[in-house]
Design an enzyme around this catalytic site. Structure first.
Site, PDB file in Angstrom:
ATOM      1  N   ARG A 239     -61.654  77.875  15.367  1.00  0.00           N
ATOM      2  CA  ARG A 239     -60.214  77.782  15.567  1.00  0.00           C
ATOM      3  C   ARG A 239     -59.926  78.112  17.029  1.00  0.00           C
ATOM      4  NH1 ARG A 239     -60.133  75.263  11.523  1.00  0.00           N
ATOM      5  NH2 ARG A 239     -59.096  75.774   9.559  1.00  0.00           N
ATOM      6  N   GLU A 268     -52.539  73.961  19.717  1.00  0.00           N
ATOM      7  CA  GLU A 268     -52.701  72.596  19.200  1.00  0.00           C
ATOM      8  C   GLU A 268     -51.341  72.112  18.733  1.00  0.00           C
ATOM      9  OE1 GLU A 268     -55.714  72.246  16.152  1.00  0.00           O
ATOM     10  OE2 GLU A 268     -57.165  73.292  17.411  1.00  0.00           O
ATOM     11  N   HIS A 287     -59.497  68.249  16.811  1.00  0.00           N
ATOM     12  CA  HIS A 287     -59.688  68.962  15.535  1.00  0.00           C
ATOM     13  C   HIS A 287     -60.134  67.971  14.449  1.00  0.00           C
ATOM     14  CE1 HIS A 287     -58.428  72.883  13.382  1.00  0.00           C
ATOM     15  NE2 HIS A 287     -59.415  72.291  12.735  1.00  0.00           N
TER      16      HIS A 287
HETATM   17  P1  NAP Z   1     -67.810  80.787   6.007  1.00  0.00           P
HETATM   18  O1  NAP Z   1     -68.866  80.203   5.149  1.00  0.00           O
HETATM   19  O2  NAP Z   1     -66.888  81.793   5.422  1.00  0.00           O
HETATM   20  O3  NAP Z   1     -68.516  81.401   7.290  1.00  0.00           O
HETATM   21  C1  NAP Z   1     -67.862  82.164   8.242  1.00  0.00           C
HETATM   22  C2  NAP Z   1     -68.843  83.188   8.771  1.00  0.00           C
HETATM   23  O4  NAP Z   1     -68.206  83.910   9.819  1.00  0.00           O
HETATM   24  C3  NAP Z   1     -69.268  84.199   7.710  1.00  0.00           C
HETATM   25  O5  NAP Z   1     -70.632  84.064   7.471  1.00  0.00           O
HETATM   26  C4  NAP Z   1     -68.910  85.553   8.299  1.00  0.00           C
HETATM   27  O6  NAP Z   1     -70.023  86.413   8.125  1.00  0.00           O
HETATM   28  C5  NAP Z   1     -68.692  85.248   9.789  1.00  0.00           C
HETATM   29  N1  NAP Z   1     -67.721  86.159  10.401  1.00  0.00           N
HETATM   30  C6  NAP Z   1     -66.552  86.618   9.897  1.00  0.00           C
HETATM   31  N2  NAP Z   1     -65.981  87.465  10.758  1.00  0.00           N
HETATM   32  C7  NAP Z   1     -66.807  87.544  11.819  1.00  0.00           C
HETATM   33  C8  NAP Z   1     -66.776  88.276  13.024  1.00  0.00           C
HETATM   34  N3  NAP Z   1     -65.781  89.131  13.293  1.00  0.00           N
HETATM   35  N4  NAP Z   1     -67.788  88.114  13.912  1.00  0.00           N
HETATM   36  C9  NAP Z   1     -68.824  87.286  13.637  1.00  0.00           C
HETATM   37  N5  NAP Z   1     -68.910  86.577  12.495  1.00  0.00           N
HETATM   38  C10 NAP Z   1     -67.912  86.708  11.599  1.00  0.00           C
HETATM   39  O7  NAP Z   1     -66.874  79.649   6.611  1.00  0.00           O
HETATM   40  P2  NAP Z   1     -67.290  78.162   7.048  1.00  0.00           P
HETATM   41  O8  NAP Z   1     -67.026  77.241   5.935  1.00  0.00           O
HETATM   42  O9  NAP Z   1     -68.622  78.192   7.688  1.00  0.00           O
HETATM   43  O10 NAP Z   1     -66.158  77.897   8.138  1.00  0.00           O
HETATM   44  C11 NAP Z   1     -66.031  78.694   9.286  1.00  0.00           C
HETATM   45  C12 NAP Z   1     -64.761  78.362  10.027  1.00  0.00           C
HETATM   46  O11 NAP Z   1     -64.888  77.066  10.615  1.00  0.00           O
HETATM   47  C13 NAP Z   1     -63.503  78.229   9.149  1.00  0.00           C
HETATM   48  O12 NAP Z   1     -62.918  79.487   8.891  1.00  0.00           O
HETATM   49  C14 NAP Z   1     -62.612  77.356   9.988  1.00  0.00           C
HETATM   50  O13 NAP Z   1     -61.804  78.137  10.828  1.00  0.00           O
HETATM   51  C15 NAP Z   1     -63.596  76.554  10.827  1.00  0.00           C
HETATM   52  N6  NAP Z   1     -63.593  75.127  10.449  1.00  0.00           N
HETATM   53  C16 NAP Z   1     -63.251  74.206  11.375  1.00  0.00           C
HETATM   54  C17 NAP Z   1     -63.254  72.865  11.056  1.00  0.00           C
HETATM   55  C18 NAP Z   1     -62.885  71.823  12.070  1.00  0.00           C
HETATM   56  O14 NAP Z   1     -62.542  70.715  11.693  1.00  0.00           O
HETATM   57  N7  NAP Z   1     -62.925  72.114  13.348  1.00  0.00           N
HETATM   58  C19 NAP Z   1     -63.603  72.452   9.771  1.00  0.00           C
HETATM   59  C20 NAP Z   1     -63.973  73.430   8.843  1.00  0.00           C
HETATM   60  C21 NAP Z   1     -63.952  74.767   9.182  1.00  0.00           C
HETATM   61  P3  NAP Z   1     -69.821  88.001   8.027  1.00  0.00           P
HETATM   62  O15 NAP Z   1     -68.796  88.217   6.960  1.00  0.00           O
HETATM   63  O16 NAP Z   1     -71.184  88.512   7.718  1.00  0.00           O
HETATM   64  O17 NAP Z   1     -69.351  88.414   9.383  1.00  0.00           O
END
Ligand code: NAP
Length: 330
Positions: A239, A268, A287
């Site tokens: 994000r 954005e 995005h």
């Molecule tokens: P996810 O499976 O929940 O993975 C997010 C990871 O971030 C978790 O493993 C978590 O691990 C880690 N995390 C949380 N807080 C953190 C911190 N303070 N420092 C370091 N790591 C941290 O989510 P995902 O499906 O992979 O998606 C991740 C993000 O990608 C979404 O939340 C969204 O914002 C973004 N996204 C963007 C697009 C796009 O089109 N650009 C599409 C989909 C998603 P821990 O809890 O162990 O820290």
């Protein structure tokens, strides 16, 4: 028997529209421009369910205007546009679509990484400017190697893991930083856990995959950017506000880092006079991380199913506040 009223804030895949249309009294916003906050509030006055995307903000003002709302279905993985705690307090089920988009997002992260590393967008513009004759000069258009370099993944969740898998194909050394270690991923994919500082200072590519939370807002600030290699490339597909945009502009302008590949920016949409748009060492996409044909169809159907399930008193395919199930008796 009357069906529950549902509002869909964007046109989606017809298969998803069909799922919602069969089970609800549905209204779909007829697309561009999308509904303003005020228009969305008006549409939700008597709706029991709504399907939204990340550009729609769910705050107290919206929830106050939607007294009958029982289900919010978000067509996305992240939920930073939604006041999750307030939805839960009001007993509103919240669906989202993580997982099925991870491969598409990871592909796009790599597209940005490779594009920034090998100056794809910059050289494409140059070719279109009729400058081909200098192309094979031994000293021009040099970029960064990707193979055998070091990749730092911040946030090793579903998308971060897919990025790590792709990095194996490039023989990259992969560091990761999350709040919790993932020993099974370390063993399976040969990943190395690192503190954020270690990751920033050792990586040739830093790719951001954490959610936007109060803790991660401006996680990549001036201090963090100064710790990166002067040749390093930052990829942000999480994000926009995870990165301090002013600090990033300074870092790119003054050569603290080598370049950036950005699928998300803050704000954005990006204003048309924003300095990032005038920097050759930046690749920006609007995005579109999850925007593959397969992924968007799967997301749309999952979001539709979340909405319909919630409205018919069943558990969602993916629920962001499952603690409500017990309270709602489902
Ligand atoms: P996810 O499976 O929940 O993975 C997010 C990871 O971030 C978790 O493993 C978590 O691990 C880690 N995390 C949380 N807080 C953190 C911190 N303070 N420092 C370091 N790591 C941290 O989510 P995902 O499906 O992979 O998606 C991740 C993000 O990608 C979404 O939340 C969204 O914002 C973004 N996204 C963007 C697009 C796009 O089109 N650009 C599409 C989909 C998603 P821990 O809890 O162990 O820290």
């Amino acid at each position: 028997m009357s069906q529950p009223r549902a509002f869909v804030s964007r046109m989606m895949h017809p298969d998803a529209i069909a799922v919602i249309g069969e089970a609800t009294d549905m209204e779909v916003w007829p697309d561009d421009p999308p509904p303003s906050a005020e228009q969305l509030r008006a549409k939700l006055a008597d709706a029991e369910g709504v399907l939204i995307n990340i550009m729609d903000r769910v705050d107290t003002a919206l929830l106050d205007a939607a007294p009958n709302l029982r289900v919010i279905s978000q067509l996305a993985a992240g939920l930073d546009n939604v006041d999750v705690a307030e939805c839960t307090r009001r007993g509103i089920l919240l669906g989202s679509t993580p997982g099925i988009l991870s491969k598409a997002v990871a592909d796009h992260a790599f597209a940005l990484l490779l594009s920034a590393a090998r100056r794809v967008v910059e050289s494409d513009k140059w070719v279109r400017g009729n400058n081909w004759e200098l192309a094979f000069h031994p000293n021009y258009w040099l970029g960064n190697e990707v193979q055998s370099s070091t990749l730092g993944i911040v946030g090793l969740g579903q998308i971060g893991l897919e990025v790590a898998r792709r990095a194996q194909g490039f023989d990259m050394r992969v560091l990761y930083h999350s709040r919790n270690r993932r020993p099974e991923a370390e063993a399976q994919l040969g990943l190395t856990y690192a503190s954020l500082d270690e990751l920033l200072s050792q990586s040739d590519y830093v790719s951001l995959h954490c959610p936007l939370t109060p803790e991660t807002r401006h996680l990549i600030n001036a201090d963090a950017l100064r710790k990166m290699k002067s040749t390093a490339i930052l990829v942000n597909i999480s994000r926009g506000p995870v990165v301090d945009t002013d600090a990033l502009c300074q870092a790119l302008r003054e050569g603290w880092i080598g370049g950036a590949g950005l699928d998300v920016v803050d704000p954005e949409p990006i204003p048309d006079d924003h300095p990032l748009l005038f920097m050759d060492n930046v690749t920006i996409t609007p995005h579109i991380g999850s925007a593959s044909v397969l992924s968007r169809r799967a997301m749309s159907i999952m979001a539709a199913q979340n909405l319909v399930n919630g409205l018919s008193g069943q558990r969602l395919v993916h629920c962001a506040n499952p603690e409500l199930y017990e309270r709602l008796g489902i």
